[in-house]
Scaffold this motif. Structure first.
Motif, PDB file in Angstrom:
ATOM      1  N   PRO A 138       0.806  -1.226   0.000  1.00 44.35           N
ATOM      2  CA  PRO A 138       0.000   0.000   0.000  1.00 44.35           C
ATOM      3  C   PRO A 138       0.837   1.272   0.000  1.00 44.35           C
ATOM      4  CG  PRO A 138      -0.915  -1.584   1.537  1.00 44.35           C
ATOM      5  CD  PRO A 138       0.412  -2.138   1.095  1.00 44.35           C
ATOM      6  N   SER A 141      -6.328  -1.933  -4.917  1.00 45.22           N
ATOM      7  CA  SER A 141      -7.166  -2.458  -3.835  1.00 45.22           C
ATOM      8  C   SER A 141      -7.028  -3.957  -3.634  1.00 45.22           C
ATOM      9  CB  SER A 141      -8.641  -2.129  -4.110  1.00 45.22           C
ATOM     10  OG  SER A 141      -8.845  -0.735  -4.180  1.00 45.22           O
ATOM     11  N   HIS A 171     -10.233  -6.816   0.444  1.00 49.49           N
ATOM     12  CA  HIS A 171     -10.205  -6.255  -0.916  1.00 49.49           C
ATOM     13  C   HIS A 171     -11.469  -5.445  -1.191  1.00 49.49           C
ATOM     14  CE1 HIS A 171      -7.183  -9.515  -2.453  1.00 49.49           C
ATOM     15  NE2 HIS A 171      -6.578  -8.525  -1.834  1.00 49.49           N
ATOM     16  N   PHE A 179     -11.307  -2.175   0.773  1.00 49.09           N
ATOM     17  CA  PHE A 179     -10.364  -1.244   0.157  1.00 49.09           C
ATOM     18  C   PHE A 179     -10.971  -0.594  -1.087  1.00 49.09           C
ATOM     19  CE2 PHE A 179      -6.582  -3.880   1.909  1.00 49.09           C
ATOM     20  CZ  PHE A 179      -6.709  -3.237   3.126  1.00 49.09           C
ATOM     21  N   ARG A 209      -8.160   1.925   2.797  1.00 50.26           N
ATOM     22  CA  ARG A 209      -6.898   1.720   2.093  1.00 50.26           C
ATOM     23  C   ARG A 209      -5.927   2.859   2.398  1.00 50.26           C
ATOM     24  NH1 ARG A 209      -8.689   2.357  -2.953  1.00 50.26           N
ATOM     25  NH2 ARG A 209      -7.999   4.534  -2.911  1.00 50.26           N
TER      26      ARG A 209
END
Length: 493
Positions: free
Chosen positions: A60, A70, A220, A223, A230
């Motif tokens: 990230p 993501s 996921h 995000f 995120r």
């Protein structure tokens, strides 16, 4: 010739080259060509395909701020996923048509009369441009150790950055020379299948725990649907890295915390006191980049693995000879001996104003104003140049700062036909003097490492946080970069 759209050549298709291309393209600079010596893009993430290859900075954070991803499979992603991300960025921004693959740059020369750069390739081709940007990085040329007899070995051998996947390691005697970041990753990956693995260690590394996780489908989804989750994770890792970076100069007491964590990891994972003594660093934490792994130390405790700390005197046809006279037989030798990081643009020959050679100007060690420009080399810019590497943190963040600085320089240059942009020598000297004062206070002076040139000058690392670098490059000062008439014969200070 109008300067509204200067022609630009960018060398390299790693994070640096592509990140700079995106920055310039978004600012309206569309006349650029990207040169890549290989047949694919990705820089170090194309070259380093050894088993276990990955990044020790969380994905990230080790990604462009404007191109978040993501669905990283893990917090610390592997080589294939990182190269895939780089490809995705290139496709999204339509950079692939701008790349000339198989273009190995050998020389670039500035023409005083025209204010342009001529770029020569290994195949004899030439390109002319107004602006030259080198984004070849610091870790592009593998370094083999200067050990007598290295060519006499009868078995198979290769550098970790040139991994030969056709060489079978299962059931064979493997010698690994070097204990840097690459070895920490590939040794645990290959050791279990070997008959015996002998690791030749010159100095022990500080090994830190790696807080890795596999992201779930739920994460996921979060995000993607809730971007703040995120961003929060990215901010957290950025903050941790900045905190640790303070240990290098500004808050040395933090080094004690790093030392405690590293020693705790060592005691926890290595029970044998003799082996633990071998794996205990004899230099302060921070002198070399700390390495993150949960598997490396346990791998060295396996019965088919041995750690040799006696110095190597020669490579012989049957294996590796150490200073105590013992021959360590090997079928395969893997060199995990790093890169020629202090040579920077070499072997490219760069000639600036009046035919001056960059290798001569850098004879005492590479240096550049804010790591980006060099006086006497108009319209030349460096990405990931001298003193912009990090002891801790994401180099992608640094690259974004440099790309922004270069974009500002070109915005200053573009409206002025018949002018070139250079850097004041006195400003560059002043910057370097302040940089060297801070570097004297870092732990990098307490041990030998690839950060230092032969004369001891630290040419690679930035002595501070990435935020401090971002602030220094946030706004280009026109007074630092005069616009000179093409053909001007006198240098300024």
């Amino acid at each position: 010739m109008p300067r509204s759209a200067p022609s630009i050549v960018i060398i390299g298709t790693g994070f640096g080259g592509l990140g700079t291309a995106v920055e310039l393209q978004r600012a309206g600079f569309g006349d650029f060509t990207i040169l890549e010596r290989a047949a694919d893009l990705g820089g170090v993430w194309r070259e380093n395909t050894y088993p276990g290859a990955g990044c020790d900075i969380p994905s990230p954070l080790y990604s462009f701020s404007y191109e978040p991803k993501s669905d990283w499979p893990k917090r610390f992603s592997g080589q294939a996923d990182i190269q895939g991300y780089i490809r995705d960025v290139a496709r999204k921004h339509n950079l692939l048509p701008r790349i000339r693959f198989g273009s190995d740059v050998t020389e670039a020369a500035y023409d005083d009369a025209t204010g342009t750069w001529t770029v020569r390739l290994a195949d004899g081709a030439e390109l002319t441009c107004d602006v030259l940007i080198s984004a070849v990085g610091q870790l592009s040329r593998p370094a083999l150790p200067a050990i007598p007899g290295i060519e006499s070995f009868r078995g198979q051998s290769f550098h970790s950055a040139e991994w030969d996947h056709d060489v079978e390691l299962t059931g064979r005697k493997v010698a690994v020379i070097g204990t840097g970041a690459s070895a920490v990753q590939f040794v645990p990956a290959i050791a279990p299948s070997t008959e015996h693995l002998t690791l030749f260690q010159r100095s022990a590394a500080w090994i830190m725990p790696k807080n890795d996780v596999e992201y779930s489908k739920l994460q996921h989804t979060l995000f993607q649907l809730l971007p703040f989750t995120r961003k929060a994770e990215r901010l957290w890792f950025w903050t941790v890295c900045e905190f640790l970076a303070l240990a290098l100069v500004d808050v040395p007491l933090i080094r004690k915390l790093v030392t405690w964590i590293g020693m705790r990891q060592l005691r926890k994972q290595v029970a044998d006191p003799g082996l633990r003594a071998k794996l205990t660093p004899d230099y302060p934490a921070g002198c070399k980049r700390a390495l993150f792994s949960n598997e490396y130390l346990p791998a060295l405790t396996a019965p088919n693995v041995s750690v040799q700390t006696t110095g190597i005197t020669a490579i012989e046809p049957e294996g590796v000879r150490t200073a105590d006279g013992e021959l360590h037989e090997a079928d395969v030798i893997v060199y995990g001996t790093g890169f020629k990081g202090t040579e920077f643009l070499w072997p490219m020959q760069i000639r600036g104003r009046g035919g001056r050679k960059l290798e001569d100007d850098w004879a005492g060690g590479a240096r550049a104003y804010k790591g980006v420009t060099v006086p006497g080399y108009p319209n030349l810019f460096l990405v990931y140049g001298p003193n912009t590497n990090l002891g801790v943190g994401s180099i992608v963040y640094m690259i974004e700062s440099q790309a922004s600085y270069i974009r500002q320089a070109l915005e200053r240059l573009a409206p002025h036909a018949g002018r070139v942009l250079d850097t004041r020598t006195d400003k560059a000297d002043e910057f370097d003097a302040g940089l060297q004062q801070r570097l004297e206070r870092t732990p990098w002076n307490f041990c030998g490492s690839w950060y230092r040139s032969e004369n001891g000058r630290i040419t690679n690392n930035w002595p501070g946080t990435v935020l401090s670098y971002r602030l220094q490059t946030r706004k280009l000062n026109p007074a630092d970069h005069p616009l000179l008439p093409v053909g001007a014969k006198e240098l300024f200070r």
